[in-house]
Write an enzyme that holds these catalytic residues in place. Sequence first.
Site, PDB file in Angstrom:
ATOM      1  N   HIS A 132      50.968  36.315  28.520  1.00 28.93           N
ATOM      2  CA  HIS A 132      50.265  36.309  27.009  1.00 28.93           C
ATOM      3  C   HIS A 132      51.129  35.609  25.984  1.00 28.93           C
ATOM      4  O   HIS A 132      51.460  35.977  24.977  1.00 28.93           O
ATOM      5  CB  HIS A 132      50.140  37.774  26.603  1.00 28.93           C
ATOM      6  CG  HIS A 132      49.207  38.635  27.420  1.00 28.93           C
ATOM      7  ND1 HIS A 132      47.792  38.447  27.082  1.00 28.93           N
ATOM      8  CD2 HIS A 132      49.309  39.212  28.341  1.00 28.93           C
ATOM      9  CE1 HIS A 132      46.988  39.040  28.004  1.00 28.93           C
ATOM     10  NE2 HIS A 132      47.805  39.646  28.955  1.00 28.93           N
ATOM     11  N   ASP A 160      52.477  42.481  30.793  1.00 30.70           N
ATOM     12  CA  ASP A 160      51.216  42.696  31.544  1.00 30.70           C
ATOM     13  C   ASP A 160      50.615  41.245  31.923  1.00 30.70           C
ATOM     14  O   ASP A 160      50.932  40.108  31.102  1.00 30.70           O
ATOM     15  CB  ASP A 160      50.171  43.298  30.776  1.00 30.70           C
ATOM     16  CG  ASP A 160      49.851  42.858  29.356  1.00 30.70           C
ATOM     17  OD1 ASP A 160      51.105  42.504  28.817  1.00 30.70           O
ATOM     18  OD2 ASP A 160      48.709  42.763  28.794  1.00 30.70           O
ATOM     19  N   GLU A 161      49.837  41.318  32.983  1.00 27.04           N
ATOM     20  CA  GLU A 161      48.728  40.012  33.188  1.00 27.04           C
ATOM     21  C   GLU A 161      49.452  38.746  33.546  1.00 27.04           C
ATOM     22  O   GLU A 161      48.974  37.883  32.859  1.00 27.04           O
ATOM     23  CB  GLU A 161      47.708  40.200  32.365  1.00 27.04           C
ATOM     24  CG  GLU A 161      46.994  41.360  32.281  1.00 27.04           C
ATOM     25  CD  GLU A 161      45.611  41.408  31.358  1.00 27.04           C
ATOM     26  OE1 GLU A 161      44.797  42.013  31.557  1.00 27.04           O
ATOM     27  OE2 GLU A 161      45.674  40.686  30.153  1.00 27.04           O
ATOM     28  N   VAL A 162      50.322  38.669  34.271  1.00 28.18           N
ATOM     29  CA  VAL A 162      50.796  37.439  34.677  1.00 28.18           C
ATOM     30  C   VAL A 162      50.126  36.797  35.738  1.00 28.18           C
ATOM     31  O   VAL A 162      50.153  37.518  36.865  1.00 28.18           O
ATOM     32  CB  VAL A 162      52.556  37.260  34.752  1.00 28.18           C
ATOM     33  CG1 VAL A 162      52.739  35.969  35.074  1.00 28.18           C
ATOM     34  CG2 VAL A 162      53.299  37.998  33.729  1.00 28.18           C
ATOM     35  N   GLU A 181      53.041  46.628  34.654  1.00 31.32           N
ATOM     36  CA  GLU A 181      53.681  45.932  35.532  1.00 31.32           C
ATOM     37  C   GLU A 181      55.141  45.987  35.589  1.00 31.32           C
ATOM     38  O   GLU A 181      55.548  45.462  36.700  1.00 31.32           O
ATOM     39  CB  GLU A 181      53.165  44.470  35.256  1.00 31.32           C
ATOM     40  CG  GLU A 181      51.703  44.195  35.676  1.00 31.32           C
ATOM     41  CD  GLU A 181      50.774  44.377  34.441  1.00 31.32           C
ATOM     42  OE1 GLU A 181      51.103  45.351  33.793  1.00 31.32           O
ATOM     43  OE2 GLU A 181      49.739  43.922  34.286  1.00 31.32           O
TER      44      GLU A 181
END
Lengths: 588, 588
Positions: A162, A225-227, A277
Amino acid sequence: VVHIDKASKEIPELGEDESYTLEVASNGAKLNAPTTLGALRGLQTFCQLVENTPSGFAVPAVSIQDSPRFPWRGLMIDVGRHFIPLDVLRRNLDGMEAVKLNVFHWHLSENQGFRIESKKLPKLHQLGSDGNFYTQAEVKDLIAYASDRGIRVVPEFDMPGHSTAWLAAYPEIGSGPGPYSVERNWGVMDPAMDPTKEETYKLLGTFIGEMAKLFPDKYFHIGGDEVNGKEWGRNPKVQEFIRSHDLKNNAGLQAYFSDRVSRIVSKNDKITVGWDEILQPSAPKTIVIQSWRGPASLAQAAKQGIHGILSAGYYIDLNHSAAEHYAADPLGDAAAALTPEEQKLVLGGEATMWSEFVSPENIDSRVWPRTAAIAERLWSPQNVTDVNSMYERMYVVSRELDWLGLTHNSGYAPMLRRIANSDDASKLKILADVVEPVKGYKREVLAATTPTSLAPLNRLVDASRPESETARRFGIAVDEYLAGTNKAQNEIELRRWLTIWRDNDAALQPLVSKSFLLVEVAPLSTQLSALAASGLDSLDYLSHGEHPADAWKAQQQGLMDQAKTPGHAQVLIMVAPAVQKLVEAAGR
Amino acid sequence: VVHIDKASKEIPELGEDESYTLEVASNGAKLNAPTTLGALRGLQTFCQLVENTPSGFAVPAVSIQDSPRFPWRGLMIDVGRHFIPLDVLRRNLDGMEAVKLNVFHWHLSENQGFRIESKKLPKLHQLGSDGNFYTQAEVKDLIAYASDRGIRVVPEFDMPGHSTAWLAAYPEIGSGPGPYSVERNWGVMDPAMDPTKEETYKLLGTFIGEMAKLFPDKYFHIGGDEVNGKEWGRNPKVQEFIRSHDLKNNAGLQAYFSDRVSRIVSKNDKITVGWDEILQPSAPKTIVIQSWRGPASLAQAAKQGIHGILSAGYYIDLNHSAAEHYAADPLGDAAAALTPEEQKLVLGGEATMWSEFVSPENIDSRVWPRTAAIAERLWSPQNVTDVNSMYERMYVVSRELDWLGLTHNSGYAPMLRRIANSDDASKLKILADVVEPVKGYKREVLAATTPTSLAPLNRLVDASRPESETARRFGIAVDEYLAGTNKAQNEIELRRWLTIWRDNDAALQPLVSKSFLLVEVAPLSTQLSALAASGLDSLDYLSHGEHPADAWKAQQQGLMDQAKTPGHAQVLIMVAPAVQKLVEAAGR
């Protein structure tokens, strides 16, 4: 008479005493609190108790002993995807105070924007923000404004994913070849910081040091988050680093990164907060996990001795009902099985206002009044769960928030007038009152053209409320009618509603030629009309005790199927399920 | 395509070029301006031109050459009597930008409050403000916000009268024995600074020096209005000073004071602005007169070679119609006879929002949309005077201001819901839509109990609009009907309205037991019902060509007289004059 034992800290801290007692009798009202923070909470309760009576404002005689169930009761606002001006944040802080929330989690960096001035690394806001960022003076002012309301301010700087806006400013800490530019699209993006470069930690050290001084709160959120791992996967040096450091895979690399960044955070005398995460077997006990996955993550963290905050279930951007949010409990599901000691590690929860589809104009309507239900879940005892009672109170609070200047209700009419291109948006309102934006992440899927951060948010889906109160009430009336409760009265009420909806289409269609924003609305209006006719037919069959022909049943089934398939307008007609119940009852 | 010859100054100044040309054709739009200020004005025009069409937003093909008639086009907001928070000021600056106003006159001190932080004389805000004041950092931010919108900020510190809050902090510069405390009542008060003490000028020198640095604008307003002379008259030392200095009377003393203060202002490199009273035969040519008396004062000033600004006619706190404000012209009346050279000394005008009866909740509804009509008067050519056309445009602008976040429309429903003590305020709205607050200074006269600065502004008179659009349209329909224009259509329309009003009372009365705020509303509702019945009777007589009996006429006259006598509710039923026309026509 307000009595306070001692002043709370000027800047509120986690775990301060927020309890109070309030005694109202005919000879006066007494508010006692061990701290100013407790008195603030008690004053909000007092305000809620004020009633308008024939002889003036009054407060009922009560005796209240009150304190919060959880110490961390938050609202996160994502100002990265859409910039949210300070005036809008301030009025939302007023709303938070009214419902006794005590943490404003400020999500300050995203792929689409880096929203805070850095004096040490000015390219961050200069190249990462399109000019929409908060100065440090403004940040200080907002922290003071929040502190005055007993609200902590926890900043979040999302990393290593992000992070496109970071990399637009400092591509040298990215894992890809670049060049990077501020993202306009939504979704999980490839750009990620390079955890293998010392330069990355040097830059983060400088930045975190600067921000740790600006934000007085003890907690510091690093996202995490969300890599998606794509840039790491494509970069041979990164893969070589994973092998040579025995990190096994991308998850191992992220754990390494989180650990390095946590150390920087600790060195600045702060406690690291991150999304699920960052919870790895090797994670230090000092971190706090904010869970978008659910109470199971919090249970897992607690078993490792790690603190947690729940956000799964409180994603107010996804247009779910207040009842659904109200049912989510930080100590529900897997967390319910924790020992009392472990349960203490669960600090509370946070509503999360992700901002793909909100602007200053409609953000209040996404936050309120549903966040009042979440605030109650986090403050009140776990066994307070009556949904109808919650809705009753929630709509009272909603009106009180109007008077505070929140625009969740007052912004509705101007948006409808723009769509209708007319001062008289009453026909559109009849339709808008019974639709809701599609749920979850369907909006992006259903779009005719891919929505971006530059798309105006001026459509019916943007104006309609996340939860239709009309549809909820209609649904209750249908259930009661079918159960035989107040049957005659409910039938009158149902016919009144259905007749309005059936006839509205004829009045609305001629307006479509006046506004391109109504073009996508027109078929929905026709659909609502057909559904209403179907409901009226059903009531006729039921009241005459007659049975419909199979052809009728098949035709109605077609209508119901169509209603479940939202089109490009990306809204759902929320009275459809209740109409379907009538149709099924008639066909039985 | 925007082309600008050169940037305007970062902080706008009086008389800068604000002209622009705008060419919109099928192949694009071109905005040319000699300055960024001109481009800002042109962009607002462009925004006003945007239309919603069946195929999308569009702008008509136009060719516009535009520049303002007057260089000083202002809005004054009195933040002394009621403190107005910064968020409210900012949204009003947004509104000002939209209608091309370019001066925000900030009335910062009053008997009821001293609203700005002084670092040199901190008792001013500490003892004079009840804690409601702007910090200097906030003032700087607001000036920057205004500058970004091409708006100058002119501060006003009222002296030697209207100064109770000054004297609460520094009684030693007062003319009376004190002690002074911040005023809670309205009206012209006795306290006045002592013009005979050197200490007074020393303190003012310190203060003006500090403020002159804080406010970049070249103009500095020292008030000067409404000294009633009572404290001076009662103080033998003051009277002795008048004699010994050959000042003749209190007016002479005030001229002496104004002259001394003007010199301090000049020494700080600023130009003095003051109300009519500072215009004395001896006044220096460098001052600017702001006239609450009328164009005659401006004419008199101009003949002395002194600049002027008109505010008489633009007192938006007095609840007059937009048409009345629109008719007031800075070069009207006596000023029309000035030579062209003298006319150039008339710089423009300012709407004045005095704040006895406004709060953050209803102030926008007193400023907007009527101030848009004043803004047009000050920008557009003198011969643009069609009132019906003005109203048409004003209501379009009003909707545009909704979308900017102004609350003049959106705040109405929440206030009515509070009065009705119900989510459904529709019956109250029918009444509220046709009433207006009493005009001029009658509100104080008609109050049941003397209103103070602490009285809540939550009544019908606070929620109802200064100008009822429904009553205006009803009046037009009556005039047309009686003139025989669209007679049948107008009769249908009139009957529809009158029937709603006649029948509304029966629906509204049962609600009165729910809310003490409705108690004063109940008799008004009954009055409206009787008036409406009277109007319907009149239409019957007129349409049947019958003549009413004398008893009926007498009875109606009683109703009309009653309607002209507002009671403690302090509102006027604005459809009464039009109903009276019907009654008179029927009785003829």
